[in-house]
Design an enzyme around this catalytic site. Structure first.
Site, short mmCIF file in Angstrom:
data_model
loop_
_atom_site.label_atom_id
_atom_site.label_comp_id
_atom_site.label_asym_id
_atom_site.label_seq_id
_atom_site.Cartn_x
_atom_site.Cartn_y
_atom_site.Cartn_z
CG HIS A 135 -3.09 3.68 2.24
ND1 HIS A 135 -3.52 3.39 0.95
CD2 HIS A 135 -3.20 2.52 2.94
CE1 HIS A 135 -3.87 2.12 0.90
NE2 HIS A 135 -3.68 1.57 2.09
CB CYS B 16 -0.97 0.00 1.18
SG CYS B 16 -2.28 -1.22 0.96
CG ASN C 197 -6.69 -0.51 1.05
OD1 ASN C 197 -6.05 0.00 0.12
ND2 ASN C 197 -6.11 -1.10 2.08
#
Ligand code: UT7
Length: 331
Positions: free
Chosen positions: A256, A116, A286
């Site tokens: 994020h 990520c 996500n």
């Protein structure tokens, strides 16, 4: 001559049409809209359904969106970086295929993988090429088809992830706008808590592994959550302190989008007002490497030349970090 900094000069994005809502997930696994919304902030996510289409499909669309908006000739792009945790294929570069498909025929290209944090680390990488003075147009794409590695019978993971892509163009700047500072970290002891065990070189896929579902993503959510909260906030604080910035100096936090509670915790640690926190997790979930450029795309019209933006990310590995960037244009 003034110092060359690396500025973002254009943004593009793409998400697939299919919308997987919390209500649909309720029919697939033992979950409910109230749980998902209160624990994560997510209401829906996009899924690329068409067979045979991989991450490059998303990356190409996002890049084409940027190219059209900016009006740049793709032949002028010198480097294409695809930040991704879900490449199209093993061995063949997703970035090479993407670059050719968008007409960036004079570019070299490579994939960058840091879970990520891929896009965040990609920002650092793209900036170095620009700052070297040798490159004028670097295209950084963050793209992930997370649905390709999610078990839609595992409620611990399938409610979180979505598919999507975003792209930014980095160009040299002589007004000291663009990337100012970065603090990037990793800790390999974290990999037990978030991984797809089978399908890589340690454990190539076997029939047995597939039958057990060991090729899908596994996450120990609690441990990842704890680490994400403390480490993402720590690096954001570090970036502020190192650059003598207070919360008043910050126009935006672009963090994020893994869990709204993690983003809120980071914003709280640096004492930032809610209206300065970019948030779109409710729409996309996500999307791994795509969350940061999707935020920039959604907020582009509100960003002003000179705005101080703090980026932060945390991901599998573990990988994490923070970047301080001055926005370079009014849209
Ligand atoms: O982007 C890369 C980094 N990833 C992240 O940052 C993700 C970090 N982790 C998280 O965001 C959170 O840990 C999750 C959203 C994955 C889980 O939230 P949580 O608050 O940590 O829940 P939990 O795993 O501690 O589970 C709490 C309860 C459990 O039930 P009991 O044992 O208390 O009875 C779970 O079985 O909630 C249950 N549960 C669910 N219930 C309904 C777990 N998943 C679900 C679900 N629907 N989908």
């Amino acid at each position: 001559m003034s110092k060359i900094t690396a500025a973002i000069t254009a943004v593009g994005a793409y998400v697939p049409e299919y919308v997987l809502t919390n209500q649909i997930l309720e029919t697939m696994v033992d979950t409910n809209d109230e749980w998902i919304t209160s624990r994560t902030g997510i209401k829906e996510r996009r899924i690329l359904k068409e067979e045979g289409k991989g991450t490059s499909f998303l990356a190409i669309k996002a890049a084409q969106d940027l190219i059209n908006k900016r009006g740049i000739d793709p032949k002028e792009i010198e480097l294409v970086i695809v930040a991704t945790a879900t490449p199209d294929m093993k061995a063949a570069s997703t970035a090479a295929f993407t670059a050719t498909q968008i007409g960036a025929v004079n570019a070299f290209s490579f994939d960058l993988e840091a879970a990520c944090s891929s896009f965040l680390f990609g920002m650092s990488t793209a900036a170095r090429y620009i700052e070297s003075g040798k490159y004028k147009n670097v295209l950084l794409i963050g793209a992930d088809k997370n649905s390709s590695m999610i078990n839609y019978e595992d409620r611990a993971t399938c409610i979180i992830f979505g598919d999507g892509a975003g792209a930014v163009l980095f160009e040299p700047n002589e007004e000291n706008l663009g990337l100012q500072d970065e603090y990037l970290r990793s800790d390999g002891s974290g990999r037990d808590f978030l991984q797809a065990t089978y399908g890589g070189s340690s454990y190539p896929t076997t029939v047995d592994a597939i039958e057990k579902g060991a090729h899908y993503v596994f996450q120990d959510g609690k441990t990842v959550f704890k680490n994400a909260v403390s480490r993402m906030a720590d690096v954001a604080v570090k970036i502020l302190e190192r650059n003598n910035l207070t919360n008043d100096d910050i126009a935006w936090l672009a963090a994020h989008q893994a869990n709204k509670r993690i983003v809120d915790a980071t914003a709280n640690r640096i004492d930032l007002d809610k209206d300065k926190v970019m948030m779109n997790i409710e729409k996309y979930g996500n999307t791994t490497s795509a969350t940061l450029p999707l935020l920039l795309n959604d907020y582009e019209s509100q960003l002003k030349k000179g705005d101080n933006i703090v980026f932060a990310a945390f991901g599998g590995g573990f990988t994490w970090g923070s970047i301080y960037l001055k926005w370079a244009y009014n849209s």
